[in-house]
Write a protein that holds these residues in place. Structure first.
Motif, mmCIF file in Angstrom:
data_model
loop_
_atom_site.group_PDB
_atom_site.id
_atom_site.type_symbol
_atom_site.label_atom_id
_atom_site.label_comp_id
_atom_site.label_asym_id
_atom_site.label_seq_id
_atom_site.Cartn_x
_atom_site.Cartn_y
_atom_site.Cartn_z
ATOM 1 N N MET A 17 15.874 16.114 30.238
ATOM 2 C CA MET A 17 16.589 16.073 31.518
ATOM 3 C C MET A 17 15.663 16.601 32.622
ATOM 4 O O MET A 17 15.280 17.766 32.622
ATOM 5 N N SER A 18 15.292 15.729 33.551
ATOM 6 C CA SER A 18 14.410 16.153 34.636
ATOM 7 C C SER A 18 15.207 16.905 35.695
ATOM 8 O O SER A 18 16.348 16.568 35.999
ATOM 9 N N VAL A 19 14.585 17.939 36.257
ATOM 10 C CA VAL A 19 15.244 18.842 37.200
ATOM 11 C C VAL A 19 14.442 18.891 38.488
ATOM 12 O O VAL A 19 13.206 18.961 38.462
ATOM 13 N N ALA A 20 15.141 18.860 39.616
ATOM 14 C CA ALA A 20 14.523 19.146 40.914
ATOM 15 C C ALA A 20 15.148 20.423 41.450
ATOM 16 O O ALA A 20 16.371 20.523 41.551
ATOM 17 N N VAL A 21 14.310 21.404 41.756
ATOM 18 C CA VAL A 21 14.773 22.653 42.359
ATOM 19 C C VAL A 21 14.527 22.560 43.855
ATOM 20 O O VAL A 21 13.383 22.445 44.299
ATOM 21 N N LEU A 27 8.446 29.120 38.959
ATOM 22 C CA LEU A 27 8.782 27.780 38.470
ATOM 23 C C LEU A 27 7.559 26.956 38.106
ATOM 24 O O LEU A 27 7.694 25.869 37.524
ATOM 25 N N ALA A 28 6.373 27.437 38.439
ATOM 26 C CA ALA A 28 5.153 26.667 38.204
ATOM 27 C C ALA A 28 4.986 26.381 36.716
ATOM 28 O O ALA A 28 5.105 27.273 35.871
ATOM 29 N N GLY A 29 4.704 25.145 36.403
ATOM 30 C CA GLY A 29 4.440 24.765 35.017
ATOM 31 C C GLY A 29 5.668 24.557 34.166
ATOM 32 O O GLY A 29 5.544 24.206 32.980
ATOM 33 N N ALA A 30 6.873 24.764 34.725
ATOM 34 C CA ALA A 30 8.083 24.527 33.939
ATOM 35 C C ALA A 30 8.181 23.041 33.610
ATOM 36 O O ALA A 30 7.979 22.192 34.484
ATOM 37 N N PRO A 31 8.469 22.693 32.369
ATOM 38 C CA PRO A 31 8.483 21.271 31.983
ATOM 39 C C PRO A 31 9.584 20.494 32.680
ATOM 40 O O PRO A 31 10.730 20.945 32.754
ATOM 41 N N ASP A 32 9.216 19.326 33.192
ATOM 42 C CA ASP A 32 10.161 18.416 33.847
ATOM 43 C C ASP A 32 10.909 19.072 34.996
ATOM 44 O O ASP A 32 12.094 18.810 35.211
ATOM 45 N N VAL A 33 10.226 19.934 35.742
ATOM 46 C CA VAL A 33 10.806 20.571 36.929
ATOM 47 C C VAL A 33 9.950 20.228 38.136
ATOM 48 O O VAL A 33 8.742 20.472 38.141
ATOM 49 N N ASP A 87 15.816 32.039 32.032
ATOM 50 C CA ASP A 87 16.702 31.073 31.384
ATOM 51 C C ASP A 87 17.521 30.248 32.368
ATOM 52 O O ASP A 87 18.401 29.479 31.948
ATOM 53 N N LEU A 88 17.273 30.380 33.657
ATOM 54 C CA LEU A 88 18.114 29.693 34.641
ATOM 55 C C LEU A 88 18.082 28.174 34.444
ATOM 56 O O LEU A 88 19.136 27.534 34.351
ATOM 57 N N VAL A 89 16.913 27.596 34.385
ATOM 58 C CA VAL A 89 16.825 26.141 34.258
ATOM 59 C C VAL A 89 17.415 25.690 32.928
ATOM 60 O O VAL A 89 18.174 24.707 32.864
ATOM 61 N N ARG A 90 17.095 26.398 31.855
ATOM 62 C CA ARG A 90 17.643 26.030 30.539
ATOM 63 C C ARG A 90 19.166 26.065 30.543
ATOM 64 O O ARG A 90 19.833 25.144 30.054
#
Length: 265
Positions: A1-5, A24-30, A91-94
């Motif tokens: 699941m791709s995420v845009a912050v 957030l740098a390097g977070a997968p699919d963010v 764990d916010l994005v997860r």
């Protein structure tokens, strides 16, 4: 699941934003989307997308900026809105991703901890020991969610929330008639409730609000609060931000009559 912050920022919050972007740098699919809302052109930022929404006649255009950020995040499966002064917990994005699978048609809202003056937020992994979410909002256990009651929708705040692009379109985004400070997030929540979009309190999606000086009530935003409050009342039949309006009234700055709140001459 791709995420845009999506984050909104101007010069006073630039240092806070840089901490967020590093977290957030390097977070997968963010993908990091920054909407610059100041008078000047944005500085060089470590973000995948940077765009600008300049202020309007009545101040910062927060509603328009969030709408522009959502449009710029085209192609993402999940939109996460995070204030520039908020650092995402590890764990916010997860947690937003997991909750979005279970509640695909909902707006997800995680807890926010306000950090004390002088507390460093440079390492999100160390923030867990400081977790103390604002007591005015519900906080389910870290791996759980709870659907809000109808009476809890006014507790929605835009510091940290997530939703799918389809749900964003169903709500219609933020109302760009609101300019300056206050009202647009409660209006968004009322539109959410009117359209029967679930609001889900999302445990474990912790964000940490970096310290900056504030005033309570926010005197610098008095005219914005009166103007946006009147717009809100005309649409929904009640005034938002009544805690601040009551404080202004106690100080003798505003009064209330049959037409609503207004400045004391």
């Amino acid at each position: 699941m791709s995420v845009a912050v999506v984050s909104l920022c101007s010069s006073p919050r630039l240092a806070h934003l840089r901490v967020q972007l590093r977290a957030l740098a390097g977070a997968p699919d963010v993908r990091r989307v920054v909407v610059w809302i100041g008078d000047e052109e944005p500085p060089v930022l470590d973000a995948e997308t940077v765009l600008r929404v300049p202020p309007g006649a009545d101040g910062l255009r927060l509603a328009a900026a969030r709408n522009a950020g959502a449009a710029a995040a085209d192609g993402a499966d999940l939109l996460v809105f995070l204030d520039a002064d908020c650092v995402p917990g590890p764990d916010l994005v997860r947690r937003y991703r997991e909750a979005a699978v279970r509640h695909p048609d909902a707006v997800l809202c995680g807890p926010v901890t306000y950090l004390a003056e002088g507390v460093s937020a440079s390492d999100p992994a160390e923030l867990a020991a400081l977790t103390s979410p604002h007591p005015a909002r519900p906080m389910p256990p870290d791996e759980a969610e709870r659907t809000a009651t109808a009476g809890e929708y006014p507790l929605f705040w835009s510091l940290s929330f997530a939703l799918s692009p389809a749900t964003w379109r169903r709500i219609g985004g933020f109302d760009e008639a609101y300019e300056g400070y206050g009202g647009e997030d409660t209006d968004f929540a009322f539109r959410m409730r009117e359209r029967e979009v679930p609001l889900v309190w999302t445990g474990g999606a912790h964000a940490y609000h970096q310290y900056h000086p504030t005033t309570s009530p926010p005197w610098q935003h008095l005219d914005d609060i009166l103007r946006n409050g009147a717009l809100f009342a005309a649409r929904w039949g009640e005034w938002p931000m009544t805690g601040w309006l009551d404080a202004f009234e106690r100080a003798g700055a505003v009064t209330r009559d049959a037409a609503g709140w207004r400045r004391v001459p």
